[in-house]
Design a protein around this motif. Sequence first.
Motif, PDB file in Angstrom:
ATOM      1  N   ILE A   1      11.717  -1.411  -6.727  1.00 33.67           N
ATOM      2  CA  ILE A   1      10.362  -1.020  -6.765  1.00 33.67           C
ATOM      3  C   ILE A   1       9.708  -1.880  -7.598  1.00 33.67           C
ATOM      4  O   ILE A   1      10.382  -1.577  -9.394  1.00 33.67           O
ATOM      5  N   MET A   2       8.477  -2.894  -7.962  1.00 35.48           N
ATOM      6  CA  MET A   2       8.351  -3.509  -8.885  1.00 35.48           C
ATOM      7  C   MET A   2       6.079  -3.357  -8.769  1.00 35.48           C
ATOM      8  O   MET A   2       5.599  -4.028  -8.549  1.00 35.48           O
ATOM      9  N   VAL A   3       6.097  -2.340  -9.769  1.00 32.69           N
ATOM     10  CA  VAL A   3       4.162  -2.120 -10.343  1.00 32.69           C
ATOM     11  C   VAL A   3       3.694  -2.533 -10.178  1.00 32.69           C
ATOM     12  O   VAL A   3       3.989  -3.389 -11.071  1.00 32.69           O
ATOM     13  N   MET A   4       2.960  -3.880  -9.571  1.00 34.94           N
ATOM     14  CA  MET A   4       2.509  -4.843 -10.401  1.00 34.94           C
ATOM     15  C   MET A   4       1.545  -4.339 -11.674  1.00 34.94           C
ATOM     16  O   MET A   4       0.076  -3.813 -11.040  1.00 34.94           O
ATOM     17  N   SER A   5       2.088  -4.369 -12.574  1.00 34.76           N
ATOM     18  CA  SER A   5       1.606  -4.580 -13.962  1.00 34.76           C
ATOM     19  C   SER A   5       2.616  -5.241 -14.840  1.00 34.76           C
ATOM     20  O   SER A   5       2.892  -5.770 -15.398  1.00 34.76           O
TER      21      SER A   5
ATOM     22  N   SER B   1       0.748  -0.940  -0.077  1.00 37.50           N
ATOM     23  CA  SER B   1       0.098  -0.259   0.081  1.00 37.50           C
ATOM     24  C   SER B   1       0.811   1.457  -0.022  1.00 37.50           C
ATOM     25  O   SER B   1       1.843   1.221   0.340  1.00 37.50           O
ATOM     26  N   MET B   2       0.262   2.727  -0.290  1.00 39.88           N
ATOM     27  CA  MET B   2       1.227   3.566  -0.490  1.00 39.88           C
ATOM     28  C   MET B   2       1.422   4.491   0.884  1.00 39.88           C
ATOM     29  O   MET B   2       3.107   5.045   1.370  1.00 39.88           O
ATOM     30  N   LYS B   3       0.619   3.081   1.927  1.00 39.22           N
ATOM     31  CA  LYS B   3       1.068   4.319   3.299  1.00 39.22           C
ATOM     32  C   LYS B   3       1.969   3.053   4.193  1.00 39.22           C
ATOM     33  O   LYS B   3       2.822   4.071   4.600  1.00 39.22           O
ATOM     34  N   THR B   4       2.114   1.806   3.559  1.00 34.96           N
ATOM     35  CA  THR B   4       3.216   1.604   3.690  1.00 34.96           C
ATOM     36  C   THR B   4       4.295   2.109   3.089  1.00 34.96           C
ATOM     37  O   THR B   4       5.648   1.225   4.117  1.00 34.96           O
ATOM     38  N   LEU B   5       4.122   1.776   1.763  1.00 37.96           N
ATOM     39  CA  LEU B   5       5.165   2.091   1.322  1.00 37.96           C
ATOM     40  C   LEU B   5       6.236   4.455   2.043  1.00 37.96           C
ATOM     41  O   LEU B   5       7.163   4.055   2.070  1.00 37.96           O
TER      42      LEU B   5
ATOM     43  N   ILE C   1       3.542  12.444  -4.917  1.00 42.21           N
ATOM     44  CA  ILE C   1       4.158  12.051  -3.940  1.00 42.21           C
ATOM     45  C   ILE C   1       4.802  10.254  -3.745  1.00 42.21           C
ATOM     46  O   ILE C   1       5.762   9.962  -3.208  1.00 42.21           O
ATOM     47  N   HIS C   2       4.009   9.584  -4.587  1.00 37.73           N
ATOM     48  CA  HIS C   2       3.809   7.884  -4.265  1.00 37.73           C
ATOM     49  C   HIS C   2       5.547   8.245  -5.302  1.00 37.73           C
ATOM     50  O   HIS C   2       6.571   7.226  -5.025  1.00 37.73           O
ATOM     51  N   LEU C   3       6.004   8.905  -6.847  1.00 34.32           N
ATOM     52  CA  LEU C   3       7.000   8.902  -7.221  1.00 34.32           C
ATOM     53  C   LEU C   3       8.182   9.101  -6.431  1.00 34.32           C
ATOM     54  O   LEU C   3       9.278   8.878  -7.322  1.00 34.32           O
ATOM     55  N   LYS C   4       8.264  10.046  -5.896  1.00 32.91           N
ATOM     56  CA  LYS C   4       9.353  10.821  -4.316  1.00 32.91           C
ATOM     57  C   LYS C   4       9.821   9.477  -3.950  1.00 32.91           C
ATOM     58  O   LYS C   4      10.901   9.486  -3.955  1.00 32.91           O
TER      59      LYS C   4
ATOM     60  N   MET D   1      -2.333   3.031  -9.024  1.00 33.99           N
ATOM     61  CA  MET D   1      -2.675   4.338 -10.363  1.00 33.99           C
ATOM     62  C   MET D   1      -3.375   5.022 -10.254  1.00 33.99           C
ATOM     63  O   MET D   1      -4.359   4.653  -9.825  1.00 33.99           O
ATOM     64  N   PRO D   2      -3.636   6.212 -10.381  1.00 31.69           N
ATOM     65  CA  PRO D   2      -1.951   6.568 -11.144  1.00 31.69           C
ATOM     66  C   PRO D   2      -1.132   7.032  -9.817  1.00 31.69           C
ATOM     67  O   PRO D   2      -2.249   7.236  -8.916  1.00 31.69           O
ATOM     68  N   LEU D   3       0.056   7.452 -10.139  1.00 30.02           N
ATOM     69  CA  LEU D   3       0.148   7.296  -9.506  1.00 30.02           C
ATOM     70  C   LEU D   3       0.676   9.148  -9.726  1.00 30.02           C
ATOM     71  O   LEU D   3       1.055   9.819 -10.426  1.00 30.02           O
TER      72      LEU D   3
END
Length: 181
Positions: free
Chosen positions: A139-143, A82-86, A124-127, A119-121
């Motif tokens: 980082i392996m986005v599940m895509s 999750s983005m929270k965990t990241l 903040i996510h990208l940084k 998605m989208p990112l």
Amino acid sequence: MKKYVVAVTGASGIIYAQRLLEVLSKQAEVYVIITKIAKKIAEYEMVNLDGFDAVYVDEDDMFAGVASGSFRYDGMVVIPCSMKTLSAINSGFSDNLITRAADVCLKEGRKCILMPREMPLSRIHLKNMLSLNEAGATIMVMSPGFYNRPETIADLVDMVVARALDNLGEEHDIGKRWSCD
């Protein structure tokens, strides 16, 4: 036998974690940490994360071996992340066993794979992802890709999980490899 930590956080895509556990638990010693919200999402997405040959550790057990740098393991996969965990991992905010184990993984120079399904990112996510990559995380986005001509959802899942296994250096026979033949 290699040892891995597999952490499952509160994001959609729990099926990826299920498949990773199915394969990895047959060939390595696996410690599994599942957040409370991930358990709810697994139930909603009709995915079972129980019954694998693994050691299940509570997300609040900060006395677990994986919380210490002296506990030897080969790597960690947070799937889905999750983005929270990241964000927590990026800032060093180790408020549960998953973020602490990831912090240990990074500080000890072990393989740490974070697999968001978002998605989208946002910027903040990208940084956060860039910062974690610079700190040593993969980082392996599940895509999933489509070059292997998937016919089922399971084919798509296998493609992503196969890449995670490749990055851990684990042998497997799931997912098709690229070939233009």
